[in-house]
Design a protein around this motif. Sequence first.
Motif, PDB file in Angstrom:
ATOM      1  N   VAL A 101       0.834  -1.196   0.000  1.00 13.45           N
ATOM      2  CA  VAL A 101       0.000   0.000   0.000  1.00 13.45           C
ATOM      3  C   VAL A 101       0.872   1.250   0.000  1.00 13.45           C
ATOM      4  O   VAL A 101       0.635   2.210  -0.731  1.00 13.45           O
ATOM      5  N   ALA A 102       1.929   1.207   0.827  1.00 12.37           N
ATOM      6  CA  ALA A 102       2.819   2.367   0.907  1.00 12.37           C
ATOM      7  C   ALA A 102       3.472   2.647  -0.437  1.00 12.37           C
ATOM      8  O   ALA A 102       3.562   3.790  -0.880  1.00 12.37           O
ATOM      9  N   ILE A 147       2.367   1.784  -3.471  1.00  7.39           N
ATOM     10  CA  ILE A 147       1.377   2.293  -4.428  1.00  7.39           C
ATOM     11  C   ILE A 147       1.074   3.758  -4.121  1.00  7.39           C
ATOM     12  O   ILE A 147       1.050   4.619  -4.992  1.00  7.39           O
ATOM     13  N   THR A 148       0.875   4.041  -2.825  1.00  7.05           N
ATOM     14  CA  THR A 148       0.533   5.400  -2.424  1.00  7.05           C
ATOM     15  C   THR A 148       1.651   6.365  -2.779  1.00  7.05           C
ATOM     16  O   THR A 148       1.420   7.419  -3.364  1.00  7.05           O
ATOM     17  N   GLY A 149       2.861   5.980  -2.415  1.00  2.00           N
ATOM     18  CA  GLY A 149       4.000   6.850  -2.684  1.00  2.00           C
ATOM     19  C   GLY A 149       4.157   7.134  -4.153  1.00  2.00           C
ATOM     20  O   GLY A 149       4.263   8.294  -4.563  1.00  2.00           O
ATOM     21  N   GLY A 190       1.950   6.843  -6.513  1.00  2.00           N
ATOM     22  CA  GLY A 190       0.796   7.591  -7.013  1.00  2.00           C
ATOM     23  C   GLY A 190       0.905   9.067  -6.690  1.00  2.00           C
ATOM     24  O   GLY A 190       0.661   9.922  -7.525  1.00  2.00           O
TER      25      GLY A 190
END
Lengths: 445, 397
Positions: free
Chosen positions: A11-12, A14-16, A18
Amino acid sequence: MRKNRLLISVVALITGLGLVAAACNHNDDNAPSTTTTAATTTTAATGEPSATVAPSEPSSTTGFDGTTIKLGFLTDLSGALAIIGRPIRDGAQVYWDYVNEELGGIGGKYKVELVVEDTEDRPAVAVQAYQKIKDDVVMFAEILSTPPTSAVLGFLKEDNIVAVPGSLASSWIREPNLLPNGAPYEYEIINIVDWWYNNDESGGANDVYCSVHVDDIYGTSTISGLDHIANQLNITVAERQTISRGDTEFSTQITALEEANCTVVVAATVPTEQRGLLTAAATQGFAPTWLGALPTYLSLFGAVEALAPLYSKFYYVQDAPPLTETDNPGVANFNARHETYGPDMFSTFSLSGYFQSFSVHQLLEKAVELGDLSREGILAASEQLGEVDVEQLAASNFIYGPAATRTPPRASRIMAPDHTMAPDFIRQVAEFESTHIGSFSLPTP
Amino acid sequence: MKKILERAFKIAPPETGSQSGVVKPLPLVRTPEGYVAIVGAIALIIAAPFFAQSDNWMGQFSNAGLFAMAAIGLGLLSGYAGQISLGHAAFLTIGAYSAAYFGVDRGLAFPLWLLLAGLVGAAIGLVVGLFSLRLRGDYLVIITLALVFVIFHVSKNWESVTGGNNGVSAGLASLNIGPIDFKNLSVFGRELTKNQGIFWLAWIMVGITALLARNIVRSRGGRALQAIRDRDIASEVIGIDTTRNKIYVFVLSSAIASMAGGVLAVQRGHISPPLGAPDEIFISIQFLAIIVVGGLGTVYGPILGALFIYPLKIMLEEIIEIVVDLLESIWPYAADKLLSFISNESGAIISTSAFSAIIYAILLILFLIFQPTGIAGLIRKAQIGTRVQIAKHKAKA
């Protein structure tokens, strides 16, 4: 637990990624252009700015402290339309600097200050920006592009605020809270297609007409002008293609247009996408005539000699004359004021921001004359605003009044890019008003 | 309701040899500090509209509340069941259009259209879940990503419901519960703005959703979800129906997001398709950021995450403006230089918004690197630290 850590990592990541991508995207248009020039336009507007003193002093109200009038300005400074939004802001600033310095402000004494916010051309961000400054301003002098205007419109109605839409959708004309400028996109398309149909030496009646438009409210409303004129002239639109904002690959659309044997393509796009379409067409050896609405062209591209072949069969519509037409009083004034107050560089759309400010100026003069700069006062003043002359910057003037009776300009100037025509690298091909505009019904809210 | 949910999330009966199979539920609030925090939060929410200087901030925190509500649902799915969805924004969109259709076109009362918005979201979540959650792996990520594109194109083309590119108005949908109209509240003779009323409604909905989520996670069903997240094969071995539980939680998460989207649409007034599917994906990523920054595997984490993430960019913009104002008064030269670099004014190299977006991204990346357990982890650390200090103090005494 180990799996949970893995989940956090995924998740981190993907978030980063993105967010970095988003941040990068927000900044790709930040550097001011250095090659641009010139003229064009959009809107219509006003008459000679008068410096008459109001009979009664307007009292302090939201956005007016008794000395300075603050105007909201929602434009795209960092998104896909920053290439348009930044020069529009610069052009408006030139106009208000001129009013403040040479006329003493509205009514000769109230200075005007722009409160600029970045919409990133995203409706949700535009709503946030609107909410952020609505209680600091008397009205909005700009809401750039159709989707953000559409998103903010409900709030304008709720809050009784007037705003200038930075787009020419015909649906704005009958909205009391909006103060549009210029001939609507639909009229532009009707004019340019009718002009080509009747004036093309090779015989526009024999052409195969097609279209490509951005699949949003701007594109679909603009292309409804083509539907109207096609119906009037008994033209069949052989192929219709759509693109999305931000698209960079257009070979599918070009192939479809080529397979339909299109000889004329009517475009409702924005400059970067239009350049992409022209490049894709050239790559595939497809060379139709392109007829575009105002936002399809930017002088930044016309200035580049290497791009000239791409634009050799490209025509588009605008209200204002080229900046080389210095015997036009509006052009002469713009050139002089830009020289005095403007930044070193400007683009086609600098004149648009300047041009839109005429109607705001006249509206504020009217509100001061009526002694009421409150939101309700400005709304009431907008109903009493008559014909607004724009120093001949438009082919014809916008006649304001109650929303139901407003009459937008009908005539358009047909332009062609020309890299030899500094500073705006365009030449006027014709001034045209279609006889079929009268039968086009403006949409009502 | 609790029984229904318990039944929905029940695990298979225990193997022979176990005792009664009844597991004592976890407490609703674990610590005394938790009760204090809840009471404090309620007091703050009640008082905020009376003390807020800016209606803009009321709007921001109303939206943050609705994002928190949707994030709690995503927290159940990702933090407890270990499933990642990139389509959460699509369910907000579904809820928004449902609010416009049922609340405006059909004129249904608020509780009814809200329920229907939730049901529509749940139904679509069920269809997506049935296809994607039967298999082990990250299929849900891919399918929810596809859902974003599907919803984007449907919203542009199903004109009779969505209004196509023109969009539809949702602002006229009712927000009345009985005689209470949250759009036109009047308290002690003082009329509240629409944003202030919706602020209360949003946070009431957050409270209800948090209570529901907490009840689920402390039940047998909740433990089943955590078992699936941590050891899915082992969970199946002990009789947990992993597929069914994952589908249930995805459906619930979808319904919650859809209801939040409905109220968000009424607050914003008008809904139109985003400029492109990437916009929707960005919002979905923002939801992932919210639950990770807040703290995965907690109910309050997504609430804190939404409160931190949603207004962060606007706050950064305000901070930049404050810094510039401060510099202007003490060091005008530096202020001029700064404004020539960061400003919305003519001549600046980068807009305030774009600069704050960069800082926002950097802050989040740093946060994720140095505090992977999120704000909830920080709070836990602080709690433990405080207890250790108290124990040491007592020991010394």
